[in-house]
Design a protein around this motif. Sequence first.
Motif, PDB file in Angstrom:
ATOM      1  N   ALA A 259      45.770  33.420  34.757  1.00  0.00           N
ATOM      2  CA  ALA A 259      46.032  33.876  35.903  1.00  0.00           C
ATOM      3  C   ALA A 259      44.843  33.974  37.146  1.00  0.00           C
ATOM      4  CB  ALA A 259      46.545  35.362  36.026  1.00  0.00           C
ATOM      5  N   MET A 260      43.522  34.357  36.591  1.00  0.00           N
ATOM      6  CA  MET A 260      42.494  34.113  37.156  1.00  0.00           C
ATOM      7  C   MET A 260      42.225  32.861  37.618  1.00  0.00           C
ATOM      8  SD  MET A 260      40.434  36.978  35.289  1.00  0.00           S
ATOM      9  CE  MET A 260      38.692  36.535  35.582  1.00  0.00           C
ATOM     10  N   VAL A 261      42.356  31.775  36.721  1.00  0.00           N
ATOM     11  CA  VAL A 261      41.912  30.250  36.985  1.00  0.00           C
ATOM     12  C   VAL A 261      43.147  29.891  38.151  1.00  0.00           C
ATOM     13  CG1 VAL A 261      42.322  28.178  36.350  1.00  0.00           C
ATOM     14  CG2 VAL A 261      40.959  29.847  34.923  1.00  0.00           C
ATOM     15  N   ALA A 262      44.446  30.370  38.141  1.00  0.00           N
ATOM     16  CA  ALA A 262      45.377  30.102  39.012  1.00  0.00           C
ATOM     17  C   ALA A 262      44.853  30.621  40.742  1.00  0.00           C
ATOM     18  CB  ALA A 262      46.729  30.497  38.803  1.00  0.00           C
ATOM     19  N   ILE A 263      44.379  31.656  40.465  1.00  0.00           N
ATOM     20  CA  ILE A 263      44.049  32.524  41.771  1.00  0.00           C
ATOM     21  C   ILE A 263      42.881  31.727  42.424  1.00  0.00           C
ATOM     22  CG2 ILE A 263      42.673  34.245  42.604  1.00  0.00           C
ATOM     23  CD1 ILE A 263      44.411  36.207  40.637  1.00  0.00           C
ATOM     24  N   ALA A 264      42.007  31.221  41.419  1.00  0.00           N
ATOM     25  CA  ALA A 264      40.648  30.393  42.022  1.00  0.00           C
ATOM     26  C   ALA A 264      41.369  29.060  42.661  1.00  0.00           C
ATOM     27  CB  ALA A 264      39.724  30.263  40.865  1.00  0.00           C
ATOM     28  N   GLN A 265      41.910  28.366  41.844  1.00  0.00           N
ATOM     29  CA  GLN A 265      42.647  27.107  42.171  1.00  0.00           C
ATOM     30  C   GLN A 265      43.390  27.368  43.551  1.00  0.00           C
ATOM     31  OE1 GLN A 265      44.486  25.929  38.678  1.00  0.00           O
ATOM     32  NE2 GLN A 265      42.746  24.771  37.975  1.00  0.00           N
ATOM     33  N   LYS A 266      44.207  28.439  43.700  1.00  0.00           N
ATOM     34  CA  LYS A 266      44.779  28.497  44.826  1.00  0.00           C
ATOM     35  C   LYS A 266      44.004  28.643  46.178  1.00  0.00           C
ATOM     36  CE  LYS A 266      47.869  32.168  46.760  1.00  0.00           C
ATOM     37  NZ  LYS A 266      48.330  33.544  46.728  1.00  0.00           N
ATOM     38  N   HIS A 267      42.784  29.127  45.903  1.00  0.00           N
ATOM     39  CA  HIS A 267      42.067  29.455  47.223  1.00  0.00           C
ATOM     40  C   HIS A 267      40.922  28.485  47.354  1.00  0.00           C
ATOM     41  CE1 HIS A 267      44.554  32.641  48.040  1.00  0.00           C
ATOM     42  NE2 HIS A 267      44.247  33.509  47.130  1.00  0.00           N
ATOM     43  N   ALA A 268      40.910  27.183  46.408  1.00  0.00           N
ATOM     44  CA  ALA A 268      39.733  26.403  46.347  1.00  0.00           C
ATOM     45  C   ALA A 268      39.201  26.125  47.668  1.00  0.00           C
ATOM     46  CB  ALA A 268      39.953  25.402  45.215  1.00  0.00           C
ATOM     47  N   ALA A 269      40.468  25.482  48.717  1.00  0.00           N
ATOM     48  CA  ALA A 269      39.825  24.939  49.817  1.00  0.00           C
ATOM     49  C   ALA A 269      39.741  26.022  50.967  1.00  0.00           C
ATOM     50  CB  ALA A 269      40.790  23.935  50.023  1.00  0.00           C
ATOM     51  N   ASP A 270      39.956  27.299  50.731  1.00  0.00           N
ATOM     52  CA  ASP A 270      40.034  27.968  51.928  1.00  0.00           C
ATOM     53  C   ASP A 270      38.600  28.458  52.484  1.00  0.00           C
ATOM     54  OD1 ASP A 270      42.742  28.268  51.477  1.00  0.00           O
ATOM     55  OD2 ASP A 270      42.522  30.423  50.392  1.00  0.00           O
ATOM     56  N   ALA A 271      38.544  28.544  53.697  1.00  0.00           N
ATOM     57  CA  ALA A 271      37.471  28.889  54.348  1.00  0.00           C
ATOM     58  C   ALA A 271      36.580  30.147  54.011  1.00  0.00           C
ATOM     59  CB  ALA A 271      37.470  28.775  55.799  1.00  0.00           C
ATOM     60  N   ASP A 272      37.672  31.472  53.673  1.00  0.00           N
ATOM     61  CA  ASP A 272      37.398  32.354  53.426  1.00  0.00           C
ATOM     62  C   ASP A 272      37.590  32.797  51.673  1.00  0.00           C
ATOM     63  OD1 ASP A 272      39.944  32.278  53.668  1.00  0.00           O
ATOM     64  OD2 ASP A 272      40.159  34.354  54.739  1.00  0.00           O
ATOM     65  N   ARG A 273      37.228  31.622  51.006  1.00  0.00           N
ATOM     66  CA  ARG A 273      37.667  31.661  49.590  1.00  0.00           C
ATOM     67  C   ARG A 273      37.137  32.984  48.882  1.00  0.00           C
ATOM     68  NH1 ARG A 273      34.503  26.873  45.993  1.00  0.00           N
ATOM     69  NH2 ARG A 273      33.000  28.546  46.398  1.00  0.00           N
ATOM     70  N   HIS A 274      35.946  33.294  49.221  1.00  0.00           N
ATOM     71  CA  HIS A 274      35.340  34.546  48.254  1.00  0.00           C
ATOM     72  C   HIS A 274      36.330  35.674  48.295  1.00  0.00           C
ATOM     73  CE1 HIS A 274      32.240  36.847  46.248  1.00  0.00           C
ATOM     74  NE2 HIS A 274      32.611  37.652  46.766  1.00  0.00           N
ATOM     75  N   ALA A 275      36.517  36.023  49.504  1.00  0.00           N
ATOM     76  CA  ALA A 275      37.409  37.128  50.111  1.00  0.00           C
ATOM     77  C   ALA A 275      38.762  37.205  49.383  1.00  0.00           C
ATOM     78  CB  ALA A 275      37.397  37.485  51.560  1.00  0.00           C
ATOM     79  N   ARG A 276      39.355  35.959  49.704  1.00  0.00           N
ATOM     80  CA  ARG A 276      40.740  35.763  49.298  1.00  0.00           C
ATOM     81  C   ARG A 276      40.771  35.742  47.486  1.00  0.00           C
ATOM     82  NH1 ARG A 276      44.795  34.124  52.576  1.00  0.00           N
ATOM     83  NH2 ARG A 276      44.160  33.619  54.649  1.00  0.00           N
ATOM     84  N   ILE A 277      39.890  35.263  46.803  1.00  0.00           N
ATOM     85  CA  ILE A 277      40.032  35.341  45.476  1.00  0.00           C
ATOM     86  C   ILE A 277      39.839  36.777  45.024  1.00  0.00           C
ATOM     87  CG2 ILE A 277      38.699  34.827  43.262  1.00  0.00           C
ATOM     88  CD1 ILE A 277      37.868  31.929  44.531  1.00  0.00           C
ATOM     89  N   ALA A 278      38.840  37.746  45.879  1.00  0.00           N
ATOM     90  CA  ALA A 278      38.539  38.869  45.446  1.00  0.00           C
ATOM     91  C   ALA A 278      39.862  39.834  45.599  1.00  0.00           C
ATOM     92  CB  ALA A 278      37.374  39.456  46.329  1.00  0.00           C
ATOM     93  N   ASP A 279      40.533  39.622  46.604  1.00  0.00           N
ATOM     94  CA  ASP A 279      41.668  40.388  46.932  1.00  0.00           C
ATOM     95  C   ASP A 279      42.602  40.131  45.970  1.00  0.00           C
ATOM     96  OD1 ASP A 279      40.391  41.487  49.177  1.00  0.00           O
ATOM     97  OD2 ASP A 279      41.450  40.046  50.716  1.00  0.00           O
ATOM     98  N   ASP A 280      43.039  38.909  45.491  1.00  0.00           N
ATOM     99  CA  ASP A 280      43.928  38.495  44.569  1.00  0.00           C
ATOM    100  C   ASP A 280      43.694  39.025  43.301  1.00  0.00           C
ATOM    101  OD1 ASP A 280      45.527  37.435  46.593  1.00  0.00           O
ATOM    102  OD2 ASP A 280      45.528  35.178  45.677  1.00  0.00           O
ATOM    103  N   LEU A 281      42.280  38.891  42.902  1.00  0.00           N
ATOM    104  CA  LEU A 281      42.066  39.607  41.371  1.00  0.00           C
ATOM    105  C   LEU A 281      42.294  41.203  41.434  1.00  0.00           C
ATOM    106  CD1 LEU A 281      38.511  37.872  40.597  1.00  0.00           C
ATOM    107  CD2 LEU A 281      40.681  37.566  39.612  1.00  0.00           C
ATOM    108  N   ALA A 282      41.873  41.853  42.804  1.00  0.00           N
ATOM    109  CA  ALA A 282      41.886  43.340  42.504  1.00  0.00           C
ATOM    110  C   ALA A 282      43.634  43.387  42.511  1.00  0.00           C
ATOM    111  CB  ALA A 282      41.534  44.016  44.158  1.00  0.00           C
TER     112      ALA A 282
END
Length: 315
Positions: free
Chosen positions: A248-271
Amino acid sequence: MKTTIDFDHGITAIDTGFFRSQFDASHLIVHNGRAAFIDVGTNYSIPRLLDTLKAKGLSVDAVDWVILTHVHLDHAGGAGLAMQSFPTAKLVVHPRGARHMIDPSALIAGATAVYGAEEIARSYGTLVPVPAERVIEAPDGHVVDLAGRELLCLDTPGHARHHLCLYDATSRAFFTGDTFGLSYREFDTGNGAFILPTSTPVQFEPDALKASIARMLERKPQQMFLTHYSRVSDVSRLARDLYVQIDAMVAIAQKHAADADRHARIADDLAALFTARAQAHGCTFDPVQVGELLAMDIELNTQGLEVWLDKQRKP
């Protein structure tokens, strides 16, 4: 507050005092009057290790081994000071980590880049080198002999390439460092322990991590002693939970790989992932409480996933 927990087979968990109560453990094994510490916390943790020895009627000369699962500072930052405190002990460490204990300058630089110099000084203090002649490199299959009790070192990459786990046949347990994830006691419910993986920078490798977990399961351990935080059982269920969450964590990372605000989006989805799983496990914490308890881990997991993403892009 009590800082130690005694288990069967001469095993004691010592709260190192890092970050918060029951967040980071050093484990002491005593056998036939001899002692070994597995992970030691930071420089500020060493007095607690010494106090525990004294409470058990043991001298510093009774410590034969200081064993590190890996050289991240919450596990190994106090290793040099520990070796000064235990004058007859040898330090056992993965071959990839040995040089960082002998000369910690690169380790300090890497941690400073992540946390900043002020935080390193506050949380870890000044790292002390370990004399090379006191360092034992432990490749896969190396056996540590604690007064006749064998501790088998297995190479277990995934969280870090310099990670080993120790199998103790006496207790039918592994000492897992960070390879078998994190399980904080605040999340325990009637359904047992709650667990989550850790992809802390900079060497997260999801396939290797799952393979390392599977390799430990081959020995059918009855319990795991995690550095964060200590003993868990129901090992098969927890392993399945880890596999699901790694994917699930890998899928979250891949989902947001190209996002300009990648860090924030990954963190939100992990939470959101960890909150949903904790609540399904029976935890009564709301998202804010989960976010507070797992704030450090969400941030470090986000960084680890981002480093992994960047490595996937390189030709």
